[in-house]
Structure formats: structure tokens, C-alpha cells
Design a protein around this motif. Structure first.
Motif, PDB file in Angstrom:
ATOM      1  N   PHE A  77      16.543  46.405  -3.172  1.00  0.00           N
ATOM      2  CA  PHE A  77      16.096  45.962  -1.849  1.00  0.00           C
ATOM      3  C   PHE A  77      15.990  44.438  -1.796  1.00  0.00           C
ATOM      4  O   PHE A  77      16.394  43.803  -0.819  1.00  0.00           O
ATOM      5  N   LEU A  78      15.458  43.834  -2.876  1.00  0.00           N
ATOM      6  CA  LEU A  78      15.295  42.384  -2.903  1.00  0.00           C
ATOM      7  C   LEU A  78      16.630  41.659  -3.022  1.00  0.00           C
ATOM      8  O   LEU A  78      16.862  40.645  -2.356  1.00  0.00           O
ATOM      9  N   TYR A  91      19.925  42.964  -2.575  1.00  0.00           N
ATOM     10  CA  TYR A  91      21.031  43.326  -1.689  1.00  0.00           C
ATOM     11  C   TYR A  91      20.580  43.944  -0.362  1.00  0.00           C
ATOM     12  O   TYR A  91      21.417  44.394   0.415  1.00  0.00           O
ATOM     13  N   LYS A  92      19.271  43.989  -0.147  1.00  0.00           N
ATOM     14  CA  LYS A  92      18.739  44.628   1.065  1.00  0.00           C
ATOM     15  C   LYS A  92      19.120  46.098   1.124  1.00  0.00           C
ATOM     16  O   LYS A  92      19.336  46.660   2.211  1.00  0.00           O
ATOM     17  N   ASP A  93      19.218  46.745  -0.049  1.00  0.00           N
ATOM     18  CA  ASP A  93      19.478  48.184  -0.074  1.00  0.00           C
ATOM     19  C   ASP A  93      18.347  48.911   0.655  1.00  0.00           C
ATOM     20  O   ASP A  93      17.167  48.564   0.510  1.00  0.00           O
ATOM     21  N   ARG A  94      18.721  49.950   1.391  1.00  0.00           N
ATOM     22  CA  ARG A  94      17.728  50.673   2.180  1.00  0.00           C
ATOM     23  C   ARG A  94      16.858  51.544   1.285  1.00  0.00           C
ATOM     24  O   ARG A  94      17.364  52.297   0.448  1.00  0.00           O
TER      25      ARG A  94
END
Length: 289
Positions: A114-115, A117-120
């Protein structure tokens, strides 16, 4: 190159065998004597890995080996940092305990993804992460947390980070070339640390380094074989059998009898990961229809 088809059952058997072999690598490291020169051992692992992988890199000249190595350089030094703490944690903790903590790497990949690659982050992934960290506390017991447990968590963090950084690597580099570069780029720093350590050369440590590398490379080769032949979501749950292997080898080789907290904590770490993998598999099948 087109890989031959492989049944899911046979692929899972190969993965189980591969994970058992990978645990042998940790078991060999645990055979290092107390007070062994850690930096020298890590350097010996780098050197033996480079020598073992060099022929595979020379046979494949499709990609320029030393082109675009920036992210290899980053991963190689993270690997070096993690390898030092891996040796320290394996020497300090029972084999099953340290492997249970290592298995938190997939959990750490969730917030890191998340930090970076902004993965959900989905509700199931958050639940899995919470249960996994509860499992860590059950395994290591907050009142008994020692440096070995902290070192093992650092290793898990480096593993998670390196796994995520794979996305940054050049796509034209083969698995063998990636492993080769990971070890090669860290040798100057590893050599500097070993010189600073100023320990006499240990031939025993050299054999341990070569043996542990051989086991890990066999495991990596099995992973390449099966993940190219079968979709990952169908077989990835077999990876977690390595923890069972660590329990068995710990009992047989080191007379380490697991307690109930290790079993409960390991279940809280591994079972939710298998559940999450199953959900992803179902989702994949639905989207493929």
C-alpha cells in the motif's frame, strides 16, 4: 520458451518438496558454532552463490547482464542486511519459531504494498494481517521477546521489501541472472564487513555456506519450474508446508519440541494466508469466466 503442462497435484508435491529442502538450508546455518564470524559467513554465501549461478548466466545471453542494475543494487544490499540478521536469528531461536516469524513476510507485504505502490487493501487482507500479527505475539510471547525474535522480524521485513521490489527489476533478466546480481552487487560491502570483522577463514563455514546455498537454489529452481507451468493461485498454499518441515527437522535434528503456543501462533499466521489465497483464487476464476 513454452513450458510443459503439469498437473496441479504434481506441482504442489514439488513445492512441498522444495520447501522441505529450503528448511534444510536454515538447518545447516544453525549448525554454525556459537561465535562464528557472521560477516565472513554472509560473504562466503555471496561468493558461493555467484559461482554456482555463473554458468546459468553465461548460457543465457539474451539479456545484457550488467544493464540497468540500479534496483538489483538496492535489493542486493537489503538482502545482505537481512542475511546478517537471518544468521543471528537462526542461531538464537528454535528452527520452527524462527520460520514462523519468517512467514510473516507475506503479511508485511500488505501494508508495504500500500505504501510503495498504493495496492488496494481489502477487508480480508486487513483481517489476515491482524490475525497474523496476533499469531506473532502468540509465538514469541511479549513477555519473552528477545533479540532473536527482533532479528527474525527484521529478516521478514527485508524479505517482504525485496519481494515487492521485484516489480522494479528489468523484465528481461532471468531468475538465475536476478539471483546472481543480488549476490554480486553486495560483495564489495560484504567483503568490507568481513575485513572489518577480521576473523580467520573458516573452511567449515565455507562448506555450510555452499550447502545452504545449494538447497536454496534447488528450491528457487523448483519454484521457477512449477510457477511457469501452473497458475500461482492454484498452488501457492503449498508454500506454507515449509513451517511443518521446520517443526519436523527441528525435532529430529535439534531435539526442539514445539509447545502449544508455537502451534497456535503458526496456525494464526498460516491459515489466514491460505484463506486469503483461496479467496484470490475464487476471484481469479470469476474474472476469467
Amino acid at each position: 520458451m513454452i513450458m510443459p503442462k503439469m498437473s496441479v497435484g504434481f506441482a504442489m508435491i514439488l513445492l512441498v518438496a522444495g520447501n522441505m529442502i529450503a528448511v534444510l538450508s536454515d538447518a545447516l546455518i544453525k549448525e554454525l558454532p556459537d561465535g562464528a564470524a557472521v560477516y565472513q559467513f554472509v560473504l562466503l554465501r555471496q561468493l558461493t552463490a555467484v559461482l554456482m549461478l555463473l554458468p546459468f548466466c553465461l548460457f543465457n545471453q539474451k539479456a545484457k547482464l550488467l544493464s540497468n542494475v540500479k534496483w538489483h543494487f538496492v535489493r542486493g544490499h537489503i538482502w545482505l542486511f537481512g542475511a546478517v540478521f537471518m544468521v543471528l536469528s537462526i542461531q538464537a531461536l528454535p528452527l520452527a519459531t524462527v520460520n514462523a516469524i519468517f512467514y510473516t513476510a507475506p503479511l508485511l507485504m500488505l501494508p508495504l504494498g500500500f505504501l510503495f505502490y498504493k495496492d488496494r487493501l481489502t477487508a480480508p487482507s486487513i483481517i489476515v494481517a491482524i490475525l497474523g500479527f496476533i499469531g506473532i505475539l502468540v509465538v514469541v510471547k511479549p513477555t519473552q521477546i528477545n533479540m532473536g525474535a527482533i532479528f527474525a522480524l527484521i529478516v521478514a521485513l527485508t524479505m517482504a521489501t525485496n519481494n515487492l521490489l521485484v516489480r522494479k527489476l528489468p523484465s528481461n533478466h532471468t531468475v538465475a541472472q536476478t539471483l546472481f546480481l543480488t549476490n554480486l552487487v553486495g560483495i564489495p560491502l560484504g567483503l568490507g564487513l568481513a575485513i572489518w570483522e577480521n576473523a580467520p577463514l573458516s573452511w567449515y563455514a565455507l562448506w555450510i555456506a555452499a550447502g545452504s546455498n545449494l538447497f536454496i537454489l534447488i528450491y528457487a529452481g523448483i519454484c521457477v519450474l512449477v510457477y511457469r507451468a501452473v497458475e500461482a493461485h492454484k498452488i501457492s498454499s503449498a508454500e506454507y508446508t515449509g513451517l511443518l518441515g521446520a517443526v519436523v527437522i527441528g525435532i529430529i535434528w535439534f531435539d526442539e519440541i514445539p509447545d502449544i503456543s508455537l502451534l497456535i501462533g503458526s496456525a494464526l499466521i498460516v491459515l489466514p494466508l491460505i484463506w486469503l489465497a483461496t479467496l484470490e483464487s475464487i476471484k481469479y476464476k470469476r474474472t476469467a469466466l
